[in-house]
Design a protein around this motif. Structure first.
Motif, PDB file in Angstrom:
ATOM      1  N   ASN A 222       9.143 -14.831  -7.044  1.00 18.08           N
ATOM      2  CA  ASN A 222       8.385 -14.931  -8.401  1.00 18.08           C
ATOM      3  C   ASN A 222       7.126 -13.967  -8.221  1.00 18.08           C
ATOM      4  OD1 ASN A 222       7.894 -15.818 -10.797  1.00 18.08           O
ATOM      5  ND2 ASN A 222       6.278 -17.049 -10.321  1.00 18.08           N
ATOM      6  N   LYS A 223       7.494 -12.675  -7.417  1.00 22.01           N
ATOM      7  CA  LYS A 223       6.274 -11.593  -7.343  1.00 22.01           C
ATOM      8  C   LYS A 223       6.890 -10.339  -7.154  1.00 22.01           C
ATOM      9  CE  LYS A 223       4.301 -11.377  -3.046  1.00 22.01           C
ATOM     10  NZ  LYS A 223       3.550 -11.500  -1.945  1.00 22.01           N
ATOM     11  N   LEU A 224       6.246  -9.526  -8.171  1.00 21.76           N
ATOM     12  CA  LEU A 224       6.392  -8.198  -8.028  1.00 21.76           C
ATOM     13  C   LEU A 224       5.249  -7.204  -7.339  1.00 21.76           C
ATOM     14  CD1 LEU A 224       8.218  -5.809  -9.591  1.00 21.76           C
ATOM     15  CD2 LEU A 224       6.512  -5.622 -11.236  1.00 21.76           C
ATOM     16  N   THR A 225       5.709  -6.661  -6.423  1.00 23.37           N
ATOM     17  CA  THR A 225       4.706  -5.987  -5.264  1.00 23.37           C
ATOM     18  C   THR A 225       4.604  -4.534  -5.746  1.00 23.37           C
ATOM     19  OG1 THR A 225       4.903  -7.487  -3.806  1.00 23.37           O
ATOM     20  CG2 THR A 225       3.922  -5.525  -3.256  1.00 23.37           C
ATOM     21  N   VAL A 226       3.893  -3.965  -6.144  1.00 23.91           N
ATOM     22  CA  VAL A 226       3.700  -2.807  -6.585  1.00 23.91           C
ATOM     23  C   VAL A 226       2.530  -1.955  -5.957  1.00 23.91           C
ATOM     24  CG1 VAL A 226       3.253  -0.999  -8.597  1.00 23.91           C
ATOM     25  CG2 VAL A 226       4.631  -3.017  -8.868  1.00 23.91           C
ATOM     26  N   VAL A 227       2.770  -0.726  -5.540  1.00 29.56           N
ATOM     27  CA  VAL A 227       1.613   0.147  -4.920  1.00 29.56           C
ATOM     28  C   VAL A 227       1.323   1.549  -5.396  1.00 29.56           C
ATOM     29  CG1 VAL A 227       2.225  -0.666  -2.490  1.00 29.56           C
ATOM     30  CG2 VAL A 227       3.256   1.098  -3.230  1.00 29.56           C
ATOM     31  N   ALA A 228      -0.012   1.900  -5.406  1.00 27.39           N
ATOM     32  CA  ALA A 228      -0.214   3.149  -6.131  1.00 27.39           C
ATOM     33  C   ALA A 228      -1.573   3.472  -5.507  1.00 27.39           C
ATOM     34  CB  ALA A 228      -0.465   2.940  -7.518  1.00 27.39           C
ATOM     35  N   VAL A 229      -1.955   4.746  -5.797  1.00 37.26           N
ATOM     36  CA  VAL A 229      -3.204   5.250  -5.470  1.00 37.26           C
ATOM     37  C   VAL A 229      -3.935   5.399  -6.727  1.00 37.26           C
ATOM     38  CG1 VAL A 229      -4.395   7.684  -4.701  1.00 37.26           C
ATOM     39  CG2 VAL A 229      -2.095   6.781  -3.571  1.00 37.26           C
ATOM     40  N   GLU A 230      -5.390   4.824  -6.424  1.00 40.29           N
ATOM     41  CA  GLU A 230      -6.230   4.966  -7.661  1.00 40.29           C
ATOM     42  C   GLU A 230      -6.415   6.543  -8.000  1.00 40.29           C
ATOM     43  OE1 GLU A 230      -9.947   2.852  -7.162  1.00 40.29           O
ATOM     44  OE2 GLU A 230      -9.102   1.934  -5.359  1.00 40.29           O
ATOM     45  N   SER A 231      -6.539   6.563  -9.529  1.00 37.82           N
ATOM     46  CA  SER A 231      -6.515   7.990 -10.159  1.00 37.82           C
ATOM     47  C   SER A 231      -6.900   7.563 -11.568  1.00 37.82           C
ATOM     48  CB  SER A 231      -5.302   8.808  -9.860  1.00 37.82           C
ATOM     49  OG  SER A 231      -4.229   8.233 -10.818  1.00 37.82           O
ATOM     50  N   PRO A 232      -7.542   8.637 -12.511  1.00 41.56           N
ATOM     51  CA  PRO A 232      -7.580   8.520 -13.760  1.00 41.56           C
ATOM     52  C   PRO A 232      -6.346   8.001 -14.544  1.00 41.56           C
ATOM     53  CG  PRO A 232      -8.889  10.357 -12.877  1.00 41.56           C
ATOM     54  CD  PRO A 232      -7.794   9.949 -11.978  1.00 41.56           C
TER      55      PRO A 232
END
Length: 371
Positions: free
Chosen positions: A53-63
């Motif tokens: 019951n969890k969607l794990t998403v990764v990203a780099v902070e940016s505008p």
């Protein structure tokens, strides 16, 4: 690596950041029968997401992807991901990492459901990962709004039902206009490029004078002082002697009635004005406490600008049209659709988008953060 859930206190604008909560995107996801999604014996991220019951998403902070405001997040990419999680009816575990390479590695290792990244297609393919445009190729819309056209969602396997439903979700959003609407709210060009030099000079000159008052008052109301500063700059350019033709005045441009109700005896006194403005904004947040962050911030700002009565009238009209009056996507769409015929709506749209832009500028400019 930092992690944030979609819930939290209102310490700051998850801002400045429901966000927009584009529920229209969530409702438009192509639905696949669960028996067909799980028919393969191959382990898929989709199975992991559904079972946990969890969607794990990764990203780099940016505008273009995401902005961090304390425990809160907001941004064009973040709102897309948030609404995909909503469409699957699962919790979002959104994690920020330092580099695109780190994000891709987590996907390769199966430690993330997928990555949202601006990494090159070559680097993605070198890791034998699968990707597609985060906007289904809506590149003109992104470019027009000053957003990175190279934003992709990256999955471990192209045949994973998670990738397939995500792709369908995004492309349906392009078809129904939700992608365009979200991009317009996070428009990086809402303030003209040539104006930023003047804005930067104003903030560097005036912010130090009022920083202590902003910080003290924000702490009192559990707000982000950068947000109060952004509101103040939109209202008066941080000039305490400002006055409008309609009689609102002071650094936070309070009406006489609002000032009296907030206990302000001198609207030209910057400390009193900041105190009154923060108190009134806090009341607006309380008024929309049933709306989750970051969307509650947008409602509160629109109400701060044109009054909660006007917001209430729009909510009634939306309800009469069979639309959820507490979803920012519907409120935003109504204001956008009627801004030509109603100058107050046009002003409210400009108000909330500019404050969001000013806040992001303040939070991401070292010279201003360290003032």
């Amino acid at each position: 690596m930092h992690s944030s859930s979609t819930t939290g206190s209102r310490l700051c604008l998850n801002t400045f950041s429901s966000s927009i909560a584009l529920k229209a995107l969530a409702l438009s996801t192509v639905l696949f029968p669960f028996h067909s999604l799980n028919a393969s014996k191959t382990a898929h991220q989709f199975d992991t997401v559904v079972n946990s019951n969890k969607l794990t998403v990764v990203a780099v902070e940016s505008p273009t992807t995401v902005f961090r405001e304390g425990q809160h997040l907001h941004g064009f990419g973040y709102d897309l991901v948030r609404n995909y999680a909503d469409s699957l009816n699962v919790q979002l575990d959104f994690q920020t990492v330092e580099t695109n390479a780190a994000a891709l590695k987590l996907v390769s290792q199966g430690k993330a459901s997928f990555a949202m990244t601006t990494a090159s297609i070559q680097s993605i393919e070198q890791k034998h990962l699968s990707s597609f445009s985060a906007t289904c190729g809506e590149f003109v819309t992104l470019e027009k709004n000053g957003l990175n056209t190279g934003l992709n969602w990256v999955f471990k396997n192209a045949d994973d039902p998670l990738s397939q439903t995500a792709n369908a979700f995004i492309c349906r959003g392009k078809q129904n206009g939700s992608i365009n609407q979200l991009a317009s709210f996070y428009n990086r060009n809402v303030v003209k490029e040539e104006a930023w030099d003047t804005i930067q000079q104003d903030l560097k000159k005036r912010m130090p004078v009022y920083k202590a008052s902003f910080k003290r008052t924000a702490k009192q109301y559990d707000l982000d002082w950068h947000l109060l500063a952004a509101i103040g700059y939109q209202e008066s350019y941080l000039k305490p002697d400002s006055i409008s033709p309609t009689g609102v005045r002071g650094l936070m441009m309070l009406t006489n009635n609002t000032a009296k109700a907030m206990g302000v005896t001198d609207r030209n006194d910057p400390s009193q004005s900041i105190q009154g403005g923060a108190k009134y904004y806090d009341l607006m947040l309380d008024r929309y406490e049933n709306i989750p962050f970051p969307d509650r911030n947008w409602y509160a700002l629109v109400a701060y600008n044109m009054g909660p009565g006007a917001v209430g009238q729009i909510q009634k009209r939306l309800k009469a049209q069979g639309k959820n009056p507490d979803q920012w996507v519907n409120m935003y769409a109504y204001l956008e659709r009627n801004k030509v015929s109603n100058s107050r709506y046009r002003q409210a749209l400009q108000y909330v988008t500019r404050i969001r832009a000013y806040l992001e500028h303040i939070k991401t400019t070292p010279q201003l953060v360290n003032i």
